[in-house]
Design a protein around this motif. Sequence first.
Motif, PDB file in Angstrom:
ATOM      1  N   VAL A 283      45.524  46.660  33.718  1.00  0.00           N
ATOM      2  CA  VAL A 283      45.251  46.915  35.127  1.00  0.00           C
ATOM      3  C   VAL A 283      44.559  45.709  35.746  1.00  0.00           C
ATOM      4  N   ILE A 284      45.051  45.308  36.906  1.00  0.00           N
ATOM      5  CA  ILE A 284      44.363  44.271  37.682  1.00  0.00           C
ATOM      6  C   ILE A 284      44.023  44.850  39.051  1.00  0.00           C
ATOM      7  N   VAL A 285      42.746  44.817  39.382  1.00  0.00           N
ATOM      8  CA  VAL A 285      42.255  45.304  40.668  1.00  0.00           C
ATOM      9  C   VAL A 285      42.032  44.099  41.571  1.00  0.00           C
ATOM     10  N   ILE A 286      42.729  44.058  42.689  1.00  0.00           N
ATOM     11  CA  ILE A 286      42.609  42.934  43.618  1.00  0.00           C
ATOM     12  C   ILE A 286      41.699  43.362  44.770  1.00  0.00           C
ATOM     13  N   GLY A 287      40.518  42.768  44.820  1.00  0.00           N
ATOM     14  CA  GLY A 287      39.510  43.133  45.806  1.00  0.00           C
ATOM     15  C   GLY A 287      38.208  43.481  45.123  1.00  0.00           C
ATOM     16  N   GLY A 288      37.128  42.818  45.524  1.00  0.00           N
ATOM     17  CA  GLY A 288      35.868  42.946  44.801  1.00  0.00           C
ATOM     18  C   GLY A 288      34.828  43.830  45.439  1.00  0.00           C
ATOM     19  N   ASN A 309      39.444  42.190  37.398  1.00  0.00           N
ATOM     20  CA  ASN A 309      39.164  42.257  38.833  1.00  0.00           C
ATOM     21  C   ASN A 309      39.268  40.855  39.444  1.00  0.00           C
ATOM     22  N   PHE A 310      40.037  40.753  40.531  1.00  0.00           N
ATOM     23  CA  PHE A 310      40.180  39.490  41.264  1.00  0.00           C
ATOM     24  C   PHE A 310      39.430  39.571  42.588  1.00  0.00           C
ATOM     25  N   GLU A 311      38.788  38.477  42.949  1.00  0.00           N
ATOM     26  CA  GLU A 311      38.151  38.341  44.257  1.00  0.00           C
ATOM     27  C   GLU A 311      38.421  36.933  44.753  1.00  0.00           C
ATOM     28  N   ILE A 312      38.902  36.803  45.982  1.00  0.00           N
ATOM     29  CA  ILE A 312      39.274  35.500  46.519  1.00  0.00           C
ATOM     30  C   ILE A 312      38.070  34.691  47.007  1.00  0.00           C
ATOM     31  N   MET A 313      36.946  35.370  47.221  1.00  0.00           N
ATOM     32  CA  MET A 313      35.741  34.685  47.687  1.00  0.00           C
ATOM     33  C   MET A 313      34.930  34.135  46.511  1.00  0.00           C
ATOM     34  N   GLU A 344      36.738  42.522  33.419  1.00  0.00           N
ATOM     35  CA  GLU A 344      36.651  41.067  33.503  1.00  0.00           C
ATOM     36  C   GLU A 344      36.732  40.676  34.971  1.00  0.00           C
ATOM     37  N   ARG A 345      35.663  40.105  35.489  1.00  0.00           N
ATOM     38  CA  ARG A 345      35.597  39.777  36.915  1.00  0.00           C
ATOM     39  C   ARG A 345      35.906  38.296  37.129  1.00  0.00           C
ATOM     40  N   ASN A 346      36.724  38.026  38.140  1.00  0.00           N
ATOM     41  CA  ASN A 346      37.136  36.657  38.441  1.00  0.00           C
ATOM     42  C   ASN A 346      36.982  36.404  39.940  1.00  0.00           C
TER      43      ASN A 346
END
Length: 487
Positions: A283-288, A309-313, A344-346
């Motif tokens: 699972v990949i969650v887009i938005g932090g 978890n992906f976050e663009i900021m 895993e947060r990115n």
Amino acid sequence: MGKITGFKEFERQDESYTPVVDRVKHYNEFTVPLKEEEITKQGSRCMDCGIPFCHSGCPLGNLIPDFNHMVHQGEWQKASWLLHSTNNFPEFTGRLCPAPCEKSCVLGIIEDPVSIENIEKMIVERAFKEGWIKPQPPKVRTGKTIAIVGSGPAGLAAAQQLNRAGHTVTVFERDNAIGGLLRYGIPNFKMEKGVIDRRIAILEAEGITFKVNVNVGENYPVEKLKDFDAVVLCGGATVRRSLPTPGIDADGVVQAMDFLTQQTKVVFGETIENQVLATDKHVIVIGGGDTGSDCVGTSNRQGAKSVVNFEIMPKPPGHRSPTTPWPFWPLQLKTSSSHEEGVERNWLINTKEFITDENGKLTALKTVNVEWKMVPGERPQLIEIEGTEKTWPCDLALLALGFTGPESTIADQLGLEKDARSNYKAEYGKYQTNVPNIFTAGDMRRGQSLIVWAISEGREAARQVDIYLMGKSDLPTKDEAGDLVAL
């Protein structure tokens, strides 16, 4: 001030959580309340400041030093009265609010701030347990009828206030149960839905009528709203943001709110055909944000193989940033209980493509690392970093990207003006649309925001409706200093 040296003697203590290994096996709340003796100490940490900046942090203008003092003194019933004088639903905010009041607490300049949110929760839970929260139906009815569209915190607050003014209130909810995003957008492990049900029972006993499965503008013609003397639109900001990314329509790319809503309905016995499940998936969650965090917690409970978890900021600093000094809301890293359960947060990462197999099913995500170029006087520019492309295995991508604004159906059919951000246009403090007897409040008016703002706007809009119908109002409001007044 309960204890003059309390803030020097006692350290901040928050309620604890049950172990991760236990709580991920169920969807119930997992907090462990502090003992009453410890809560009274926490109340005594409040310094009763000459200028209580916690008031300015809270849109509701809660009388925070006052109820802290009552808790320290053991006057729990008085604390409950003070709390409810400004906040219709402290059981919601005590669980879900990010607590801007604590971020502007004066003690927070040098120490951990007063645990205001937890004290608030303990007060209202004690009040329900002792039976102090009872229906307060109005003694006299005005003969005026009001329709509230939407049963989230703004709609419920407006309904209770207008009912207390003696008007006859009907609340319309398009889903099959009352509560709006409180019901289905918030996982049960953050707030059990019995918390909503017991409050709705109070509101019904006070004389408010609730109608579910009524979608105004769809299965309920807007012309019927003309039967009411006034209308308050509190439908929220429910248009979900998506991505202009190749493969966005792949089987396995799902809006977060659909994922969360389905699971909550299943928890309460509903059968969902083709339910989206994270079980045994990457699972990949887009938005932090908070919704992304909720997806992480739900995915772990469903037995995901991995959660990323992906976050663009950029990653926020661990402590308050100099760019957001006290008493402003801080730019600061937030680690939720769901994050602690495994993810895993990115940061500074952008999704470039959703990759599918020959059947259109999602199999992977292609990403690139990014940086933000800041030019004075210009909008920040997103710059891709060459050579940082990466492919991630992914069976389920959850889009937790927030909301762009309210749905336009009702506005279009009623001829209501919208602002540049697509919100229903109504001046702050007036809440009146270009149609005189139609008002709007909460996220539908201001855009996606906090639960405390929704309750505040619902209360304030109710007062303006009361003035519109009766020429005056005894409902409370806040003056510009945030103090509770009745005009």
